[in-house]
Scaffold this active site. Sequence first.
Site, PDB file in Angstrom:
ATOM      1  N   ARG A   1       1.053  -1.053  -0.003  1.00 24.81           N
ATOM      2  CA  ARG A   1      -0.363  -0.014  -0.198  1.00 24.81           C
ATOM      3  C   ARG A   1       0.851   1.337  -0.157  1.00 24.81           C
ATOM      4  NH1 ARG A   1      -3.845  -1.315   4.797  1.00 24.81           N
ATOM      5  NH2 ARG A   1      -3.818  -2.753   4.338  1.00 24.81           N
TER       6      ARG A   1
ATOM      7  N   ARG B   1      -3.568   5.879   0.896  1.00 25.24           N
ATOM      8  CA  ARG B   1      -4.628   7.151   1.234  1.00 25.24           C
ATOM      9  C   ARG B   1      -3.460   8.018   2.195  1.00 25.24           C
ATOM     10  NH1 ARG B   1      -9.441   5.225   4.536  1.00 25.24           N
ATOM     11  NH2 ARG B   1      -8.194   3.143   4.617  1.00 25.24           N
TER      12      ARG B   1
ATOM     13  N   ARG C   1      -8.196  11.378  -5.849  1.00 25.32           N
ATOM     14  CA  ARG C   1      -9.565  10.224  -4.906  1.00 25.32           C
ATOM     15  C   ARG C   1     -10.123  11.397  -4.693  1.00 25.32           C
ATOM     16  NH1 ARG C   1     -11.648   8.105  -4.007  1.00 25.32           N
ATOM     17  NH2 ARG C   1     -11.872   6.822  -2.067  1.00 25.32           N
TER      18      ARG C   1
ATOM     19  N   ASP D   1      -6.950  -4.039  -7.215  1.00 20.84           N
ATOM     20  CA  ASP D   1      -7.466  -4.180  -6.205  1.00 20.84           C
ATOM     21  C   ASP D   1      -7.282  -5.866  -5.887  1.00 20.84           C
ATOM     22  OD1 ASP D   1     -10.021  -5.138  -4.185  1.00 20.84           O
ATOM     23  OD2 ASP D   1      -9.120  -2.990  -3.095  1.00 20.84           O
TER      24      ASP D   1
ATOM     25  N   TYR E   1     -14.441 -13.448   0.578  1.00 17.45           N
ATOM     26  CA  TYR E   1     -14.763 -11.852  -0.039  1.00 17.45           C
ATOM     27  C   TYR E   1     -16.296 -12.323  -0.503  1.00 17.45           C
ATOM     28  CZ  TYR E   1     -12.176  -8.159   1.600  1.00 17.45           C
ATOM     29  OH  TYR E   1     -11.462  -6.701   2.189  1.00 17.45           O
TER      30      TYR E   1
END
Length: 339
Positions: A18, A22, A31, A67, A144
Amino acid sequence: MRACRREPVPYTPIWLMRQAGRYMAEYREVRARTTFLELCKTPSLAAEVTVTAVERLGVDAAIIFADILLILEPLGIDLEFAQGEGPVIHNPVRKPADVDRLRELEDVNALEFVYEAIRQTRRALKRDIPLIGFCGAPFTLASYLIEGGGSKNYVHAKRLMYDDAGAWHAMMALISRALAKYLNAQIEAGAQAVQLFDSWVGCLSPDDYREFVLPHTRSVIQNVAAGVPVIHFGTGTATLLELMREAGGDVIGLDWRVRLDEGWQRIGHDAAVMGNLDPVVLFANQDALRAHAKRILDQAGGRAGHIFNLGHGILPETPVENVIALVDMVHEMSHRLHG
């Protein structure tokens, strides 16, 4: 790439899971103009955030911005990234009959936007910076799509696994076939190494891993194009390391809950390792950060085949200056180790 192959290197290479995320102002700016799914599906933007992270941090590898759940859409899964809630699957697989509606991935071009992002990233990166492609591992993806989103106890996933082993194995085999095609298409587009993320597999006992997961993860890894290093990473896997090694991978990723030297000894020194700083250490002062990084490097002992990384992804509030400092520290301290 040399570290993946356990060849000598002048210093320990480092990249961070990552690393485009963010915590970085440049990423937040992108974003602000687009949704997460649109960012993943717009090759120029995915390439931009991938390359920006490498240039800003000075790391030794890029990992394509994408992703793990993108592969589920072509399998017939209705996926949404809800604001503040993370991924939501609107048509989860809950019972054996639901497995029958999953579609075989016949055409890898359903994920063309990922391959185009890889091509654009490869063109923009310096030639000596390798680009890593990736996918979710079969168990994490299956969980998931059964749970429909995040989970603490994986009740739905484990119930299907225990109640109907036939349906479970059919679903895992379908996912595994799709993943092998997907990774090979990423390699064809320009990825020089690939990583499997088994983020949720730590919820399983060793016996369940061996029976319900290992054959499928092994199938993905064995079907990756020859000569391309595979990194096999999971979290909460201190009890599963030997089994993960059995499933395969040139590099085994270690999380921070196991000492690097002990983990490496358990999987065998004929594999490379990646890891394994606790991501939260990046919130500490830089003296503490340096001490933790040094401990990991000392445990690796300059042995060929160590790639420095975190034990999982960078957290959203992480101070960027500490991330940059860590990269510099690892390069500088390991230079002495290898030198």
